[in-house]
Design an enzyme around this catalytic site. Structure first.
Site, PDB file in Angstrom:
ATOM      1  N   GLY A   1      59.029 -10.920  59.878  1.00 41.35           N
ATOM      2  CA  GLY A   1      58.229 -10.936  58.660  1.00 41.35           C
ATOM      3  C   GLY A   1      57.689  -9.544  58.401  1.00 41.35           C
ATOM      4  O   GLY A   1      57.511  -8.756  59.333  1.00 41.35           O
TER       5      GLY A   1
ATOM      6  N   GLN B   1      52.050  -3.334  55.095  1.00 45.76           N
ATOM      7  CA  GLN B   1      52.584  -2.661  56.288  1.00 45.76           C
ATOM      8  C   GLN B   1      53.457  -1.456  55.946  1.00 45.76           C
ATOM      9  O   GLN B   1      53.767  -0.649  56.826  1.00 45.76           O
ATOM     10  CB  GLN B   1      53.387  -3.638  57.149  1.00 45.76           C
ATOM     11  CG  GLN B   1      52.522  -4.725  57.775  1.00 45.76           C
ATOM     12  CD  GLN B   1      53.364  -5.671  58.608  1.00 45.76           C
ATOM     13  OE1 GLN B   1      53.962  -6.599  58.096  1.00 45.76           O
ATOM     14  NE2 GLN B   1      53.439  -5.392  59.910  1.00 45.76           N
TER      15      GLN B   1
ATOM     16  N   CYS C   1      53.471  -7.928  66.212  1.00 46.14           N
ATOM     17  CA  CYS C   1      53.350  -7.373  64.869  1.00 46.14           C
ATOM     18  C   CYS C   1      53.948  -5.965  64.860  1.00 46.14           C
ATOM     19  O   CYS C   1      53.662  -5.170  65.753  1.00 46.14           O
ATOM     20  CB  CYS C   1      51.873  -7.322  64.471  1.00 46.14           C
ATOM     21  SG  CYS C   1      51.595  -6.656  62.826  1.00 46.14           S
ATOM     22  N   LEU C   2      54.756  -5.672  63.863  1.00 46.18           N
ATOM     23  CA  LEU C   2      55.395  -4.353  63.797  1.00 46.18           C
ATOM     24  C   LEU C   2      54.368  -3.238  63.652  1.00 46.18           C
ATOM     25  O   LEU C   2      54.643  -2.094  64.006  1.00 46.18           O
ATOM     26  CB  LEU C   2      56.389  -4.303  62.628  1.00 46.18           C
ATOM     27  CG  LEU C   2      57.577  -5.273  62.732  1.00 46.18           C
ATOM     28  CD1 LEU C   2      58.445  -5.184  61.482  1.00 46.18           C
ATOM     29  CD2 LEU C   2      58.408  -4.998  63.977  1.00 46.18           C
TER      30      LEU C   2
ATOM     31  N   HIS D   1      50.757 -15.444  59.428  1.00 44.36           N
ATOM     32  CA  HIS D   1      50.580 -14.083  59.961  1.00 44.36           C
ATOM     33  C   HIS D   1      50.668 -13.062  58.823  1.00 44.36           C
ATOM     34  O   HIS D   1      49.845 -12.143  58.733  1.00 44.36           O
ATOM     35  CB  HIS D   1      51.665 -13.829  61.024  1.00 44.36           C
ATOM     36  CG  HIS D   1      51.680 -12.450  61.597  1.00 44.36           C
ATOM     37  ND1 HIS D   1      51.432 -12.197  62.929  1.00 44.36           N
ATOM     38  CD2 HIS D   1      51.931 -11.245  61.018  1.00 44.36           C
ATOM     39  CE1 HIS D   1      51.513 -10.884  63.140  1.00 44.36           C
ATOM     40  NE2 HIS D   1      51.816 -10.282  61.994  1.00 44.36           N
ATOM     41  N   GLU D   2      51.659 -13.245  57.937  1.00 45.69           N
ATOM     42  CA  GLU D   2      51.875 -12.251  56.869  1.00 45.69           C
ATOM     43  C   GLU D   2      50.788 -12.340  55.796  1.00 45.69           C
ATOM     44  O   GLU D   2      50.365 -11.322  55.251  1.00 45.69           O
ATOM     45  CB  GLU D   2      53.272 -12.424  56.254  1.00 45.69           C
ATOM     46  CG  GLU D   2      54.429 -12.281  57.235  1.00 45.69           C
ATOM     47  CD  GLU D   2      54.395 -11.015  58.074  1.00 45.69           C
ATOM     48  OE1 GLU D   2      53.864  -9.989  57.596  1.00 45.69           O
ATOM     49  OE2 GLU D   2      54.876 -11.057  59.220  1.00 45.69           O
TER      50      GLU D   2
ATOM     51  N   HIS E   1      47.890 -10.368  56.581  1.00 46.43           N
ATOM     52  CA  HIS E   1      48.024  -8.945  56.224  1.00 46.43           C
ATOM     53  C   HIS E   1      47.569  -8.688  54.787  1.00 46.43           C
ATOM     54  O   HIS E   1      46.999  -7.645  54.488  1.00 46.43           O
ATOM     55  CB  HIS E   1      49.476  -8.479  56.376  1.00 46.43           C
ATOM     56  CG  HIS E   1      49.881  -8.136  57.774  1.00 46.43           C
ATOM     57  ND1 HIS E   1      49.227  -7.198  58.527  1.00 46.43           N
ATOM     58  CD2 HIS E   1      50.894  -8.611  58.551  1.00 46.43           C
ATOM     59  CE1 HIS E   1      49.830  -7.098  59.719  1.00 46.43           C
ATOM     60  NE2 HIS E   1      50.835  -7.948  59.761  1.00 46.43           N
TER      61      HIS E   1
HETATM   62 ZN    ZN Z   1      52.051  -8.263  61.389  1.00 47.96          ZN
END
Ligand code: ZN
Length: 187
Positions: free
Chosen positions: A45, A50, A100-101, A142-143, A146
């Site tokens: 995701g 991000q 998480c990236l 999760h997204e 963000h």
């Molecule tokens: Zn993340």
């Protein structure tokens, strides 16, 4: 085109992202680039904040697991969420190991509801209002965090937060090595 991914500590990750409309410039290209950036980094995701864009846009792509055959489907199940809105939480809360990236090298169990009633626009601006479950619901939560200036480590217990504090500081200070290009607030 691959975008650099911003790391925890960058102020954009803490902003409330803004909704977009059909006039948003070059949206199809942006969405294609977000999928490319996500897959290049082995993510499931990616939220627009991000890549330092404070808009309510998310891409999700994962290979669905089939319990019966113990295999992962191919191609990936993909969902583009524009202006997503959680209408209701469904089912029991469950732990699932998240990463998480934007926070490399940290993986922690996070407690979240199993399902959601979610409203969103897809890339063709079709409105969806659906009950979603499993991996899709997990990644979506999760997204969407963000988009609201939150990251998964905010949801950990005080003890876990203390235990990973040093690793978090490394990320914030740009002391991370990743196979994908990152932009932290220190480099
Ligand atoms: Zn993340």
């Amino acid at each position: 085109m691959l975008y650099p991914i911003i790391g925890l500590g960058h102020p954009t990750l803490r902003k409330i992202a803004q909704p977009i409309d059909k006039d948003y410039p070059n949206l199809d290209q942006l969405i294609a680039d977000m999928y490319e950036t996500m897959y290049n980094a082995d993510g499931v995701g990616l939220a627009a904040p991000q890549i330092d864009l404070s808009i309510r846009l998310v891409v999700i792509g994962f290979r669905p697991y089939d319990e019966k055959t113990d295999t992962y489907g191919d191609p990936a199940e993909e969902h583009t969420l524009i202006n997503p809105e959680i209408l209701e939480y469904l089912g029991d809360k469950q732990y699932f190991n998240e990463g998480c990236l934007s926070i490399p090298d940290i993986h922690e169990d996070v407690l979240r509801p199993e399902g959601l009633r979610l409203r969103w626009y897809d890339q063709q601006w079709q409105l969806h209002e659906e009950e979603i479950h499993g991996m899709f619901a997990r990644v979506a939560q999760h997204e969407i965090d963000h988009l609201n200036g939150k990251v998964f480590t905010d949801r950990l217990s005080p003890i876990r937060k203390t235990m990973i504090k040093r690793k978090i500081n490394d990320v914030v200070n740009g002391r991370v090595r990743t196979a994908y290009r990152m932009k932290t607030n220190k480099k």
